[in-house]
Design a protein around this motif. Sequence first.
Motif, PDB file in Angstrom:
ATOM      1  N   TYR A 103       2.145  13.725  -0.783  1.00 25.21           N
ATOM      2  CA  TYR A 103       2.459  12.300  -0.810  1.00 25.21           C
ATOM      3  C   TYR A 103       3.224  11.926  -2.079  1.00 25.21           C
ATOM      4  N   LYS A 106       5.600   5.328  -3.640  1.00 23.77           N
ATOM      5  CA  LYS A 106       6.949   4.789  -3.824  1.00 23.77           C
ATOM      6  C   LYS A 106       6.934   3.429  -4.518  1.00 23.77           C
ATOM      7  N   SER A 114       3.007   1.231  -1.457  1.00 22.13           N
ATOM      8  CA  SER A 114       3.753   1.892  -0.392  1.00 22.13           C
ATOM      9  C   SER A 114       3.702   3.398  -0.648  1.00 22.13           C
ATOM     10  N   LEU A 116       4.435   7.320   0.717  1.00 22.02           N
ATOM     11  CA  LEU A 116       5.185   8.208   1.607  1.00 22.02           C
ATOM     12  C   LEU A 116       4.463   9.543   1.690  1.00 22.02           C
ATOM     13  N   LYS A 118       4.771  13.424   3.242  1.00 18.75           N
ATOM     14  CA  LYS A 118       5.661  14.410   3.853  1.00 18.75           C
ATOM     15  C   LYS A 118       4.837  15.638   4.199  1.00 18.75           C
ATOM     16  N   ALA A 133       7.469  13.033   8.298  1.00 18.88           N
ATOM     17  CA  ALA A 133       7.204  12.056   7.243  1.00 18.88           C
ATOM     18  C   ALA A 133       6.605  10.819   7.878  1.00 18.88           C
ATOM     19  N   THR A 135       4.113   6.957   6.627  1.00 19.29           N
ATOM     20  CA  THR A 135       3.824   6.098   5.484  1.00 19.29           C
ATOM     21  C   THR A 135       2.567   5.246   5.688  1.00 19.29           C
ATOM     22  N   TYR A 216       8.993   2.321   4.200  1.00 19.30           N
ATOM     23  CA  TYR A 216       8.360   2.151   2.898  1.00 19.30           C
ATOM     24  C   TYR A 216       9.285   1.392   1.962  1.00 19.30           C
ATOM     25  N   GLU A 237      15.982   9.839   6.648  1.00 23.70           N
ATOM     26  CA  GLU A 237      15.567   8.713   5.809  1.00 23.70           C
ATOM     27  C   GLU A 237      16.778   7.828   5.551  1.00 23.70           C
TER      28      GLU A 237
END
Length: 241
Positions: A103, A106, A114, A116, A118, A133, A135, A216, A237
């Motif tokens: 993670y 962000k 927030s 993220l 992955k 990915a 969130t 995010y 993204e």
Amino acid sequence: MRKFFIAIPMMIIVGFMATGCSQQSVSKEKEVSKSSVLSQSSDKSVKEVVYEMDDILIKYPQIELKDNKDKSKKINTIIKDDISNIKKHYTSDSKDFTLEVNYEIKLLNDNMISILYKGYYNNSNNAYPTSFACTTNIDLEKESKIRLKDYEDVDIVTQVLLSDDKYELKTKDKNLAKVQKDYIKQKDEAWIKDSLLKADFSNNNGEFVYPEVFSYRDKNSLTLIIPIQHALGDYMEITIK
């Protein structure tokens, strides 16, 4: 008599081995969690939790608001529920699988966090491993999960995606970026808007919903995560400033 005394130790050994096997199978099911404090300020700190079990390795954050333990607990429950649902989504029907999730926070301010995630997933039936990915976004004041439609104007975001010169792709590969933009161009306005309205984790009558699109925030921009074919990178993204 001699045979009798030999049999007793053998029974004890067999019993010990059986007990050892039983304990081993129990420990294999056991969750192992490690945690460490990553950062802290005067009013909040971030702790990293590591979940390990068999071929699952998941790292995720927990937030401590120093003046409000009840609020911290509610926020951390939201994060842990999402992590649990990610795990279920990828492993509930799988055998001989590998799942790894890391993670990045962000955004973390007084109003919002927030996160993220992955990840990497593979199982014995897959032709190739999958990267993904997703969130978690939380309103810290209301202590509740928020989705893209709660903090952005979906109509405006839709129009940005329809005009490919108003957003950027995270990939630094120019050829891949072109192919990913072409993928978005193939989508009509109705599909884009509907996907944005459904973006981010939600519950439908108590049932966890794993959506196609995630979002995010960071300090200066909004980023969307949209799944695509494995050959194109598994997901893209898109950053809107």
